[in-house]
Design a protein around this motif. Sequence first.
Motif, mmCIF file in Angstrom:
data_model
loop_
_atom_site.group_PDB
_atom_site.id
_atom_site.type_symbol
_atom_site.label_atom_id
_atom_site.label_comp_id
_atom_site.label_asym_id
_atom_site.label_seq_id
_atom_site.Cartn_x
_atom_site.Cartn_y
_atom_site.Cartn_z
ATOM 1 N N SER A 155 43.855 31.217 12.318
ATOM 2 C CA SER A 155 42.875 30.716 11.358
ATOM 3 C C SER A 155 43.067 29.218 11.136
ATOM 4 O O SER A 155 44.202 28.736 11.050
ATOM 5 N N VAL A 156 41.965 28.489 11.013
ATOM 6 C CA VAL A 156 42.063 27.047 10.755
ATOM 7 C C VAL A 156 42.530 26.760 9.328
ATOM 8 O O VAL A 156 43.001 25.661 9.037
ATOM 9 N N LEU A 157 42.415 27.741 8.443
ATOM 10 C CA LEU A 157 42.800 27.527 7.050
ATOM 11 C C LEU A 157 44.246 27.930 6.773
ATOM 12 O O LEU A 157 44.999 27.187 6.131
ATOM 13 N N SER A 158 44.648 29.102 7.254
ATOM 14 C CA SER A 158 45.973 29.630 6.900
ATOM 15 C C SER A 158 46.907 29.797 8.085
ATOM 16 O O SER A 158 48.078 30.111 7.907
ATOM 17 N N ALA A 159 46.389 29.609 9.300
ATOM 18 C CA ALA A 159 47.161 29.809 10.536
ATOM 19 C C ALA A 159 47.562 31.270 10.744
ATOM 20 O O ALA A 159 48.416 31.563 11.572
ATOM 21 N N LEU A 160 46.945 32.186 9.996
ATOM 22 C CA LEU A 160 47.228 33.604 10.190
ATOM 23 C C LEU A 160 46.595 34.084 11.506
ATOM 24 O O LEU A 160 45.484 33.690 11.840
ATOM 25 N N PRO A 161 47.300 34.959 12.269
ATOM 26 C CA PRO A 161 46.785 35.397 13.569
ATOM 27 C C PRO A 161 46.095 36.763 13.552
ATOM 28 O O PRO A 161 45.771 37.289 14.611
ATOM 29 N N THR A 162 45.905 37.334 12.373
ATOM 30 C CA THR A 162 45.354 38.698 12.302
ATOM 31 C C THR A 162 44.018 38.715 11.548
ATOM 32 O O THR A 162 43.712 37.808 10.780
ATOM 33 N N ARG A 163 43.230 39.779 11.801
ATOM 34 C CA ARG A 163 41.926 39.984 11.164
ATOM 35 C C ARG A 163 41.050 38.732 11.308
ATOM 36 O O ARG A 163 40.454 38.247 10.355
ATOM 37 N N LEU A 164 40.934 38.240 12.528
ATOM 38 C CA LEU A 164 40.207 36.993 12.778
ATOM 39 C C LEU A 164 38.723 37.252 12.994
ATOM 40 O O LEU A 164 38.312 38.315 13.429
ATOM 41 N N THR A 165 37.944 36.221 12.705
ATOM 42 C CA THR A 165 36.519 36.238 12.999
ATOM 43 C C THR A 165 36.059 34.811 13.187
ATOM 44 O O THR A 165 36.816 33.852 12.973
ATOM 45 N N LEU A 166 34.804 34.644 13.598
ATOM 46 C CA LEU A 166 34.195 33.323 13.748
ATOM 47 C C LEU A 166 33.108 33.151 12.712
ATOM 48 O O LEU A 166 32.396 34.109 12.387
ATOM 49 N N VAL A 167 32.985 31.935 12.206
ATOM 50 C CA VAL A 167 31.992 31.648 11.181
ATOM 51 C C VAL A 167 31.570 30.187 11.313
ATOM 52 O O VAL A 167 32.324 29.354 11.843
ATOM 53 N N ARG A 168 30.366 29.889 10.872
ATOM 54 C CA ARG A 168 29.917 28.492 10.902
ATOM 55 C C ARG A 168 30.815 27.619 10.035
ATOM 56 O O ARG A 168 31.261 28.045 8.972
ATOM 57 N N TRP A 169 31.025 26.387 10.484
ATOM 58 C CA TRP A 169 31.816 25.447 9.690
ATOM 59 C C TRP A 169 30.938 24.727 8.660
ATOM 60 O O TRP A 169 31.339 24.520 7.531
ATOM 61 N N ARG A 170 29.719 24.381 9.038
ATOM 62 C CA ARG A 170 28.803 23.677 8.143
ATOM 63 C C ARG A 170 27.467 24.412 8.065
ATOM 64 O O ARG A 170 27.068 25.095 9.002
ATOM 65 N N ALA A 171 26.788 24.224 6.961
ATOM 66 C CA ALA A 171 25.443 24.771 6.809
ATOM 67 C C ALA A 171 24.452 23.852 7.513
ATOM 68 O O ALA A 171 24.653 22.633 7.580
ATOM 69 N N PRO A 172 23.374 24.403 8.069
ATOM 70 C CA PRO A 172 22.352 23.544 8.705
ATOM 71 C C PRO A 172 21.593 22.749 7.650
ATOM 72 O O PRO A 172 21.672 23.036 6.452
ATOM 73 N N GLU A 173 20.854 21.760 8.098
ATOM 74 C CA GLU A 173 20.085 20.942 7.162
ATOM 75 C C GLU A 173 18.971 21.756 6.499
ATOM 76 O O GLU A 173 18.685 21.580 5.320
ATOM 77 N N GLY A 174 18.350 22.619 7.257
ATOM 78 C CA GLY A 174 17.299 23.460 6.691
ATOM 79 C C GLY A 174 17.840 24.841 6.350
ATOM 80 O O GLY A 174 19.007 25.012 5.997
ATOM 81 N N LYS A 175 16.986 25.831 6.476
ATOM 82 C CA LYS A 175 17.392 27.195 6.170
ATOM 83 C C LYS A 175 18.170 27.821 7.321
ATOM 84 O O LYS A 175 18.112 27.368 8.467
ATOM 85 N N PHE A 176 18.940 28.872 6.985
ATOM 86 C CA PHE A 176 19.513 29.728 8.016
ATOM 87 C C PHE A 176 18.364 30.568 8.554
ATOM 88 O O PHE A 176 17.936 31.544 7.930
ATOM 89 N N LYS A 177 17.854 30.144 9.679
ATOM 90 C CA LYS A 177 16.609 30.720 10.138
ATOM 91 C C LYS A 177 16.708 31.040 11.629
ATOM 92 O O LYS A 177 17.279 30.282 12.403
ATOM 93 N N ALA A 178 16.148 32.177 12.020
ATOM 94 C CA ALA A 178 16.195 32.584 13.414
ATOM 95 C C ALA A 178 15.110 31.887 14.209
ATOM 96 O O ALA A 178 14.051 31.540 13.694
#
Length: 507
Positions: free
Chosen positions: A419-442
């Motif tokens: 993890s980039v926050l805690s360096a823990l190696p378990t229960r990992l996932t990926l997530v956006r680092w920043r929100a887009p300028e507009g909406k979260f839109k498909a």
Amino acid sequence: MSAWLQQQASSSRIHLATAAIVGGLITAWTVFTVQDIQRRIAVEDLKAEIPRSDINSNLDAVPSYELPKSLPSTASKEDERAAELARRAREGHYDAELIEEQLTRTSTFLKPAGLSRLRDTFIVIIGLGGVGSHCTAALARSGVSRIRLIDFDQVTLSSLNRHAVATLADVGMPKVRCIQRRLETVVPWVQWECFNEVWKKDQAARLLGPFGGADGRTPDYVVDAIDNIDSKVALLHYCHTNKIKVISSMGAGCKSDPTRILVGDISATLEDPLSRATRIRLRQLGIREGVPVVYSIEKFGQGKASLLPLPEDEVQKGGVGELSVLPDFRARILPVLGTMPAMFGLVVANFVIMEVSGYPHETGGGKARDKMYDTVFAGLQASEERLVKADGEDAAGLRAPITKDDVAFLIDEVFWGKSVLSALPTRLTLVRWRAPEGKFKASTVYEGQKSMNFALTDLVCMTKEEAIAHEKNVLIPRKRPEDIYDPAVVDMVRHRLRQEAAYSAYR
């Protein structure tokens, strides 16, 4: 009167002490001067005994790195007799019982059937430095009867600390010729093919073609002992694509502990910058595993050897790449303890012997993390759906523009499985680092197809709990990560994402 006598005695002692000091200095200067002259003479004598690489300019005549048809002979009468014996042995004029006697210990270990399989093999060794030369010597002594050697380089004084068979008399000689010449005195019956050239992908079909021509035996195994990353990746990719068995030696430079050398899959390597760089490049080409490698898990540390920097005056001149022997080859010097390339080469040879003879053996496998990658992929998909719904959009049928290979690349290579926050190696996932300028839109460019708009450089690795908190505190309220996290975390993420962008150049 007595005072005058004391004064004269004291003056005499001073004169004697001064004379002794001056005499000592003159003697020391004379000794050191004589020793320096003797050392210079010894060095010149040593240089005079080394064959010149420019005799009759014979090597200047091969700019394409082709092996010259003939070189001025510097061989002794004994070398000439050994070469003649090897020629006759290759023609079949050699007592089979002598070969059996020489290989009796190998036969006892592998059993006659195993030795027969070993003797019937054709091995290609590419790169004949410390690793490749020791590997070649071990394979030839163990019974391999057909060997192809590929290397563009010549023997140098600096390579004698780790080369298996080269001597001072071989300095300036192509490594392929040196190894053949020396090993002919040990195993005269071995059939050799020598290519004094650089391994290039556009020549792969020829360099890895059948032994002795189109009707010959195809390689049973290829040994990669190349230290150039581009050539190494190209070779491994070619072999993997064409289903040619290959084993690759990773970095022996800066290593000193032979007990840390392992054989395993490229996907499982640790503490080895060369194997990590190779693994990343192979992954960009679609190869995640299935390439056996020899590597060391010895950790780098304070006081241990490291890559030597280029002299500042050379950096200031510019054109640093021109300092290497050939284009794209390393220009800086990697410190090497002579014993370690030998150990790597012997481990590679041992692996090949076990494989081709059918002897039972075990190696480390891959990381077997497919299930985890599936879980991470599902977690990213769920995160995107939550963010779209939070903005009041329809998330039905939403798909993420990412594959399981992309997930594995980001988790293992970019974020090192932590993890980039805690360096823990378990229960990992990926997530956006920043929100887009507009909406979260498909994106709905095509009817019936909805996908999210993000790049791999938009994602970071966190634990599941951290990712949910990140969504609530950063993404949904549209806050900047710099306003929430410690500057050290932000800098580290910025560095890792820059790395990912650089790696993507090879995708």
